[in-house]
Write a protein that holds these residues in place. Structure first.
Motif, short mmCIF file in Angstrom:
data_model
loop_
_atom_site.label_atom_id
_atom_site.label_comp_id
_atom_site.label_asym_id
_atom_site.label_seq_id
_atom_site.Cartn_x
_atom_site.Cartn_y
_atom_site.Cartn_z
N GLN B 168 11.49 -1.46 -8.82
CA GLN B 168 10.50 -2.58 -8.43
C GLN B 168 10.33 -2.62 -6.91
O GLN B 168 9.11 -2.50 -6.29
CB GLN B 168 11.26 -3.96 -8.98
N GLU B 169 11.40 -2.36 -6.38
CA GLU B 169 11.51 -2.54 -4.79
C GLU B 169 10.69 -1.24 -4.29
O GLU B 169 9.81 -1.24 -3.33
CB GLU B 169 12.95 -2.31 -4.30
N LEU B 170 10.79 -0.01 -4.92
CA LEU B 170 10.05 1.11 -4.39
C LEU B 170 8.60 1.13 -4.61
O LEU B 170 7.71 1.49 -3.75
CB LEU B 170 10.63 2.38 -5.23
N TYR B 171 8.12 0.42 -5.63
CA TYR B 171 6.65 0.29 -6.01
C TYR B 171 6.28 -0.70 -5.01
O TYR B 171 5.10 -0.42 -4.37
CB TYR B 171 6.66 -0.18 -7.32
N TRP B 172 6.77 -1.46 -4.54
CA TRP B 172 6.25 -2.72 -3.49
C TRP B 172 5.97 -1.92 -2.37
O TRP B 172 5.16 -1.91 -1.73
CB TRP B 172 7.69 -3.70 -3.49
N ARG B 173 7.15 -1.02 -1.99
CA ARG B 173 7.09 -0.45 -0.51
C ARG B 173 6.03 0.57 -0.59
O ARG B 173 5.05 0.80 0.44
CB ARG B 173 8.23 0.07 -0.23
N ILE B 174 5.55 1.29 -1.67
CA ILE B 174 4.84 2.61 -1.84
C ILE B 174 3.33 1.74 -1.67
O ILE B 174 2.42 2.24 -1.14
CB ILE B 174 4.91 3.35 -2.89
N ASP B 175 3.23 0.79 -2.37
CA ASP B 175 2.00 0.05 -2.37
C ASP B 175 1.34 -0.65 -1.22
O ASP B 175 0.42 -0.34 -0.65
CB ASP B 175 2.20 -1.37 -3.27
N LEU B 176 2.48 -1.16 -0.24
CA LEU B 176 2.30 -1.53 0.97
C LEU B 176 1.84 -0.35 1.89
O LEU B 176 1.03 -0.27 2.86
CB LEU B 176 3.38 -2.32 1.61
N VAL B 177 2.73 0.85 1.83
CA VAL B 177 2.31 1.84 2.65
C VAL B 177 0.92 2.44 2.29
O VAL B 177 0.15 2.76 3.17
CB VAL B 177 3.42 2.86 2.48
N THR B 178 0.58 2.57 1.08
CA THR B 178 -0.54 2.99 0.81
C THR B 178 -1.81 2.08 1.34
O THR B 178 -2.54 2.77 1.75
CB THR B 178 -0.97 2.87 -0.86
N GLY B 179 -1.57 0.73 1.15
CA GLY B 179 -2.46 -0.10 1.82
C GLY B 179 -2.70 0.18 3.50
O GLY B 179 -3.80 0.41 3.96
N ALA B 180 -1.51 0.31 4.27
CA ALA B 180 -1.69 0.57 5.46
C ALA B 180 -2.40 1.99 5.84
O ALA B 180 -3.55 2.00 6.58
CB ALA B 180 -0.15 0.70 5.85
N LEU B 181 -2.05 2.92 5.06
CA LEU B 181 -2.81 4.28 5.26
C LEU B 181 -4.35 4.23 4.97
O LEU B 181 -5.02 4.75 5.79
CB LEU B 181 -2.09 5.30 4.39
#
Lengths: 221, 221
Positions: B168-181
DNA sequence: GCGGCCGTCAAACGATCGTTTGTTGCAAAC
DNA sequence: GTTTGCAACAAACGATCGTTTGACGGCCGC
């Protein structure tokens, strides 16, 4: 416009037209928010929009002047309240010696999260994200002119709390954080909350994730 | 289609029709990329598009079948190459004991940054960002079906390097990184490079910013 | 009760949309 | 030389777009 016509007799009995449990203007704005989120500004037709709102096709041009003005009004209605909340929250912590990055980010994120509480507010976040991606000059100028000062105040506070960063470096990081937040808020609900978690707890968790992520992105060495 | 008609006589003199310094199909794809970035998928009309491309209006439906198929082809042309590069770069580091988060992020970001080198590639990133914001189901399904496996491979490698994080935590962070990129790549050029910095150095700096930010966002405690 | 204003409505405006059609030029296949 | 198939073209198709118009009804101040 409607209110202007009542102007000669100010105050007191300004109950607004009684029949407007929800006024035509507001019905249009609500339907516009939904349809803009689903189909975009170009993709949403006034015919579909007015049908959904249960009003006459000509009502949009009568009340707002044009489709473009309607778009602006959709933004204004939400962003006025949103940014007022943000600035109020920022004012409570800005400049104080004990203020942390978390506090400032909370002041920025929390009002948006609260707005996303009801469905129509969440829809607006999608509309906002679309507007960002559109790179439409007219809309960007409108947003910048009306709400640029909010971003500027937050940036100033970030700069105070991160004195070790150059201006260039700070802008980079704020830009990236903005992207992450916009993305997250517009996709709100993609990471579904478990049924055993209350709505409130879920929002609390979301705020925590966003803030921790933003703190890490802003303040890494 | 064009090539099919030459098939019976294979090889050698297949110079392709001499007059096609740039074929009609490619001229359409190029003009589409530009116009989609500027006006969106709905906002870009086939008449404007074909005029810009210097081809006949009917050419789009002849070569691609419909406007929607043209959209898909615009994505396919770029994403096929982009994701191939990403997977190749990932394969060089995935699973190795000495691999770092930076390595994996570099494998993800560098090909996109290289694509953004020429103008048309940068335009495509804008188109991609718009597609993300559109939340259009048809397009999302297309992207997920054709390129979902890339995201999955990268996620798996992230999970290996960040074992302390829950799924869950990993998905959250990847999602946020994707948005930033996505946000950063689509707005590429907003933070202007100084004239005394070479194009290459600027790209190198950009990659550094993105990767450091992503590392911080992914791996904070 | 009367005149003026406001919000609503059906209908139509011209423009532009994506797509289809039928024709033409041209080069390869037979 | 004839036939076949591909690509490009002008023209038109019906649909839908944002916007405008003029009429109708209800409410106000007078």
């Amino acid at each position: 416009m409607l209110k202007r016509s009542f102007e000669p007799a100010p105050g007191c009995w300004m109950i607004l037209p009684v029949n407007s449990s929800v006024s035509t203007k507001d019905r249009i704005l609500g339907a516009a928010e939904l349809l803009f989120a689903q189909r975009g500004f170009e993709g949403a037709s006034l015919r579909q929009l007015t049908t959904n709102a249960g009003v006459n096709l000509a009502a949009v041009n009568y009340h707002f002047g044009s489709k473009e003005k309607l778009v602006e009004e959709v933004f204004r209605r939400r962003l006025d309240a949103l940014n007022e909340s943000r600035l109020a929250a920022l004012a409570q912590v800005a400049g104080a010696p004990e203020t942390t990055l978390e506090d400032v980010l909370e002041a920025f994120i929390r009002p948006a999260l609260d707005l996303s509480h009801d469905d129509s507010g969440a829809l607006f976040m999608r509309v906002l994200a679309r507007a960002f991606a559109e790179h439409d000059d007219t809309l960007r100028q409108f947003l910048s002119a009306n709400y640029g000062h909010v971003m500027r105040q937050f940036t100033a506070e970030f700069a105070r709390l991160l004195p070790q960063l150059s201006k260039q470096e700070l802008y980079w990081r704020i830009d990236l954080v903005t992207g992450a937040l916009t993305h997250a808020m517009s996709g709100f609900g993609m990471i579904q909350r478990k049924s055993d978690v209350s709505e409130n707890a879920h929002r609390e968790q979301t705020a925590l994730h966003l803030i921790r992520f933003a703190v890490a992105g802003l303040s890494h060495p």
